[in-house]
Write a protein that holds these residues in place. Structure first.
Motif, PDB file in Angstrom:
ATOM      1  N   ASN A 147      -5.366  46.138  35.359  1.00 28.02           N
ATOM      2  CA  ASN A 147      -5.090  46.443  36.897  1.00 28.02           C
ATOM      3  C   ASN A 147      -5.746  47.410  37.872  1.00 28.02           C
ATOM      4  OD1 ASN A 147      -3.673  48.413  38.390  1.00 28.02           O
ATOM      5  ND2 ASN A 147      -1.576  48.777  37.151  1.00 28.02           N
ATOM      6  N   GLN A 158      -5.280  48.673  40.649  1.00 26.23           N
ATOM      7  CA  GLN A 158      -4.529  49.466  41.187  1.00 26.23           C
ATOM      8  C   GLN A 158      -4.952  51.246  40.974  1.00 26.23           C
ATOM      9  OE1 GLN A 158      -0.846  48.479  42.348  1.00 26.23           O
ATOM     10  NE2 GLN A 158      -1.559  47.850  44.253  1.00 26.23           N
ATOM     11  N   LEU A 159      -4.834  50.675  38.927  1.00 28.04           N
ATOM     12  CA  LEU A 159      -5.443  51.692  38.641  1.00 28.04           C
ATOM     13  C   LEU A 159      -6.779  52.466  38.229  1.00 28.04           C
ATOM     14  CD1 LEU A 159      -2.083  51.569  35.839  1.00 28.04           C
ATOM     15  CD2 LEU A 159      -2.257  53.714  38.344  1.00 28.04           C
ATOM     16  N   ASP A 161      -3.650  49.995  30.876  1.00 19.07           N
ATOM     17  CA  ASP A 161      -2.960  50.106  32.041  1.00 19.07           C
ATOM     18  C   ASP A 161      -1.270  50.421  30.999  1.00 19.07           C
ATOM     19  OD1 ASP A 161      -0.064  50.245  33.735  1.00 19.07           O
ATOM     20  OD2 ASP A 161      -1.241  48.478  34.480  1.00 19.07           O
ATOM     21  N   ASP A 215       1.926  50.084  31.311  1.00 13.82           N
ATOM     22  CA  ASP A 215       2.957  49.209  31.408  1.00 13.82           C
ATOM     23  C   ASP A 215       2.789  48.070  31.037  1.00 13.82           C
ATOM     24  OD1 ASP A 215       3.864  51.000  33.231  1.00 13.82           O
ATOM     25  OD2 ASP A 215       3.180  50.625  35.063  1.00 13.82           O
TER      26      ASP A 215
END
Length: 115
Positions: A65, A67-68, A82, A84
């Protein structure tokens, strides 16, 4: 140090039938476009010892991920996950087991054996 204390690692080779099962079930859950074959690597893997005893398939759940900043490999000191992706991984593992067991049960029933 004796060589027999530390046996050489065998190659980790996925069983073709189990590989197809993971590919099919993964495609059902995630879409076939999201199921990819990883590049082969030259590394030792304990899982290979299990595969000497029983057919198996080793696979991973994508965790990248950008973005993270979750972009580092699991062996990196900068790795973090991540979280999620954890429910997705749990769902994939659950579906693999449930569908495999259901298909084995159906196969036994077709052969006329009681379970």
């Amino acid at each position: 140090m004796m060589q027999s204390e530390y046996p050489a690692y065998p190659a980790t080779v996925n069983d073709e039938v189990k590989h197809e099962h993971v590919k099919r079930v993964g495609g059902m859950l995630l879409g076939s476009e999201n199921v990819k074959v990883a590049k082969k690597v030259m590394a030792g893997e304990d899982f290979a010892f299990y595969q000497e005893v029983i057919p198996g398939v080793m696979f991973g759940i994508g965790i990248r991920n950008e973005q993270l900043g979750a972009v580092h490999s699991p062996h990196s000191p900068y790795f973090f996950i991540d979280e999620d992706v954890l429910p997705i991984g749990a769902a994939v593992h659950t579906a693999l087991a449930e569908i495999y067991l259901h298909e084995q049960h159906e196969s036994v029933n077709r052969r006329g054996h009681s379970v």
